[in-house]
Design a protein around this motif. Structure first.
Motif, PDB file in Angstrom:
ATOM      1  N   TYR A   1       0.818  -1.206   0.000  1.00 50.10           N
ATOM      2  CA  TYR A   1       0.000   0.000   0.000  1.00 50.10           C
ATOM      3  C   TYR A   1       0.861   1.270   0.000  1.00 50.10           C
ATOM      4  O   TYR A   1       0.473   2.301  -0.551  1.00 50.10           O
ATOM      5  N   MET A   2       2.063   1.217   0.608  1.00 45.17           N
ATOM      6  CA  MET A   2       2.949   2.376   0.606  1.00 45.17           C
ATOM      7  C   MET A   2       3.573   2.582  -0.767  1.00 45.17           C
ATOM      8  O   MET A   2       3.776   3.723  -1.206  1.00 45.17           O
ATOM      9  N   LYS A   3       3.873   1.493  -1.467  1.00 42.91           N
ATOM     10  CA  LYS A   3       4.390   1.612  -2.828  1.00 42.91           C
ATOM     11  C   LYS A   3       3.363   2.294  -3.722  1.00 42.91           C
ATOM     12  O   LYS A   3       3.699   3.176  -4.531  1.00 42.91           O
ATOM     13  N   THR A   4       2.106   1.897  -3.562  1.00 41.98           N
ATOM     14  CA  THR A   4       1.037   2.519  -4.350  1.00 41.98           C
ATOM     15  C   THR A   4       0.887   3.997  -3.992  1.00 41.98           C
ATOM     16  O   THR A   4       0.725   4.857  -4.867  1.00 41.98           O
ATOM     17  N   LEU A   5       0.947   4.294  -2.704  1.00 42.45           N
ATOM     18  CA  LEU A   5       0.802   5.676  -2.245  1.00 42.45           C
ATOM     19  C   LEU A   5       1.931   6.551  -2.767  1.00 42.45           C
ATOM     20  O   LEU A   5       1.706   7.664  -3.248  1.00 42.45           O
ATOM     21  N   ARG A   6       3.166   6.065  -2.689  1.00 40.82           N
ATOM     22  CA  ARG A   6       4.313   6.849  -3.163  1.00 40.82           C
ATOM     23  C   ARG A   6       4.214   7.094  -4.673  1.00 40.82           C
ATOM     24  O   ARG A   6       4.488   8.199  -5.158  1.00 40.82           O
ATOM     25  N   SER A   7       3.806   6.084  -5.417  1.00 45.23           N
ATOM     26  CA  SER A   7       3.678   6.230  -6.866  1.00 45.23           C
ATOM     27  C   SER A   7       2.608   7.255  -7.226  1.00 45.23           C
ATOM     28  O   SER A   7       2.808   8.106  -8.104  1.00 45.23           O
ATOM     29  N   ARG A   8       1.478   7.181  -6.537  1.00 43.08           N
ATOM     30  CA  ARG A   8       0.385   8.125  -6.808  1.00 43.08           C
ATOM     31  C   ARG A   8       0.786   9.541  -6.429  1.00 43.08           C
ATOM     32  O   ARG A   8       0.499  10.501  -7.162  1.00 43.08           O
ATOM     33  N   ALA A   9       1.453   9.697  -5.308  1.00 36.19           N
ATOM     34  CA  ALA A   9       1.895  11.026  -4.878  1.00 36.19           C
ATOM     35  C   ALA A   9       2.903  11.619  -5.854  1.00 36.19           C
ATOM     36  O   ALA A   9       2.877  12.814  -6.158  1.00 36.19           O
ATOM     37  N   SER A  10       3.793  10.778  -6.387  1.00 36.82           N
ATOM     38  CA  SER A  10       4.776  11.245  -7.360  1.00 36.82           C
ATOM     39  C   SER A  10       4.095  11.741  -8.628  1.00 36.82           C
ATOM     40  O   SER A  10       4.473  12.777  -9.197  1.00 36.82           O
ATOM     41  N   SER A  11       3.078  11.029  -9.077  1.00 38.09           N
ATOM     42  CA  SER A  11       2.335  11.443 -10.275  1.00 38.09           C
ATOM     43  C   SER A  11       1.622  12.776 -10.042  1.00 38.09           C
ATOM     44  O   SER A  11       1.601  13.656 -10.915  1.00 38.09           O
ATOM     45  N   LEU A  12       1.036  12.942  -8.860  1.00 39.87           N
ATOM     46  CA  LEU A  12       0.344  14.189  -8.539  1.00 39.87           C
ATOM     47  C   LEU A  12       1.315  15.359  -8.449  1.00 39.87           C
ATOM     48  O   LEU A  12       0.981  16.491  -8.822  1.00 39.87           O
ATOM     49  N   LEU A  13       2.530  15.110  -7.967  1.00 37.52           N
ATOM     50  CA  LEU A  13       3.536  16.173  -7.927  1.00 37.52           C
ATOM     51  C   LEU A  13       3.856  16.670  -9.329  1.00 37.52           C
ATOM     52  O   LEU A  13       3.952  17.881  -9.563  1.00 37.52           O
ATOM     53  N   ASP A  14       4.039  15.730 -10.262  1.00 37.22           N
ATOM     54  CA  ASP A  14       4.328  16.117 -11.644  1.00 37.22           C
ATOM     55  C   ASP A  14       3.172  16.904 -12.252  1.00 37.22           C
ATOM     56  O   ASP A  14       3.384  17.822 -13.045  1.00 37.22           O
ATOM     57  N   GLU A  15       1.965  16.554 -11.842  1.00 37.33           N
ATOM     58  CA  GLU A  15       0.788  17.195 -12.414  1.00 37.33           C
ATOM     59  C   GLU A  15       0.490  18.548 -11.781  1.00 37.33           C
ATOM     60  O   GLU A  15       0.147  19.514 -12.491  1.00 37.33           O
TER      61      GLU A  15
END
Length: 283
Positions: free
Chosen positions: A90-104
């Motif tokens: 669940y943390m891997k998913t959270l980190r990936s999603r947060a990284s995408s939102l940062l780029d956006e």
């Protein structure tokens, strides 16, 4: 800079609240509402989000420049979102999603990069690739050239109209010989000294917090870097977020309520000024 880890007291608070909520739900025979919500997951989540709270708090500051911190926080948060050894799924998913939102949502622009360059602590732009650093330096030089063309102080003096005596004929004397204009090939001494190169190679001693006193630093650079100083004045006044403006509108909304809808604009302005000054004094 604030740490990205919660203090032991914060963890104790989370644990206590979690246990209090569980006891309350158990007393009402509703403990099933916590199914799927685990205490260790909450701690991981809060630990992960703490750094984001630190970034928001700093970038929403309204008493010192913040635009130069956007690039720094972007790369700090991107690194924070990288997968860590031992992360649960669940943390891997959270980190990936947060990284995408940062780029956006937090994509740094040229203005953010130039503002970071104007921060003497980070003028080398180590967080950028070599090609990106060269592009930022190129953009700074172009801005300085444009600024020099617009700044009357750097333009050649306007030639006064010749008097009748200089033109000849009014007093019977022969006219003075007109000088040939060769200014198009004259050396531009204002550009002989490369301010960008000098600034990049200068080691500055910063005794105080560079974030809070960045304007004071540039206020003292008028003799050494006049064009960079002018650029800093133009860029560093840009807020990193609109949070301060939203707070001002919110405060104005509380002042201009239904029972005080006919307040004089000057009165509203004075109340808002006092409100802002009182907030600053209380910090």
């Amino acid at each position: 800079m604030k740490t990205n880890h919660l203090s032991p007291h914060s963890f104790i608070t989370v644990q206590k609240q979690y246990q209090d909520i569980r006891e309350l739900l158990r007393s009402k025979d509703q403990e099933h509402r916590l199914d799927g919500i685990h205490q260790d997951q909450l701690e991981h989540l809060i630990d992960f989000l703490t750094l984001f709270m630190s970034a928001i708090s700093e970038l929403e500051g309204e008493h010192h420049p913040t635009v130069q911190m956007v690039l720094l926080w972007f790369f700090k948060l991107k690194k924070h979102c990288e997968p860590k050894y031992g992360d649960p799924p669940y943390m891997k998913t959270l980190r990936s999603r947060a990284s995408s939102l940062l780029d956006e949502k937090m994509h740094p622009t040229a203005a953010h990069k130039i503002a970071t360059f104007l921060h003497p602590k980070f003028k080398s732009l180590k967080m950028l690739a070599d090609e990106d650093r060269r592009e930022v330096i190129k953009q700074v030089r172009e801005l300085l050239l444009d600024d020099g063309e617009e700044n009357p102080a750097t333009e050649p003096p306007v030639t006064e109209p010749q008097s009748a005596t200089e033109q000849g004929g009014a007093d019977g004397t022969s006219p003075k010989k007109k000088r040939i204009d060769f200014t198009e090939w004259e050396e531009d001494t204002s550009l002989l000294v490369d301010e960008v190169e000098d600034y990049s190679s200068t080691n500055f001693r910063l005794d105080r917090s560079a974030e809070e006193h960045l304007l004071s630093f540039w206020r003292q650079q008028g003799q050494s870097f006049p064009r960079l100083q002018h650029l800093a004045k133009r860029l560093l006044c840009i807020p990193a977020t609109i949070a301060a403006s939203e707070r001002s509108f919110s405060a104005a909304g509380r002042i201009l309520e239904a029972r005080r809808s006919r307040l004089n604009p000057g009165t509203v302005d004075a109340i808002l000024f006092l409100h802002s000054a009182n907030k600053k004094k209380s910090k």
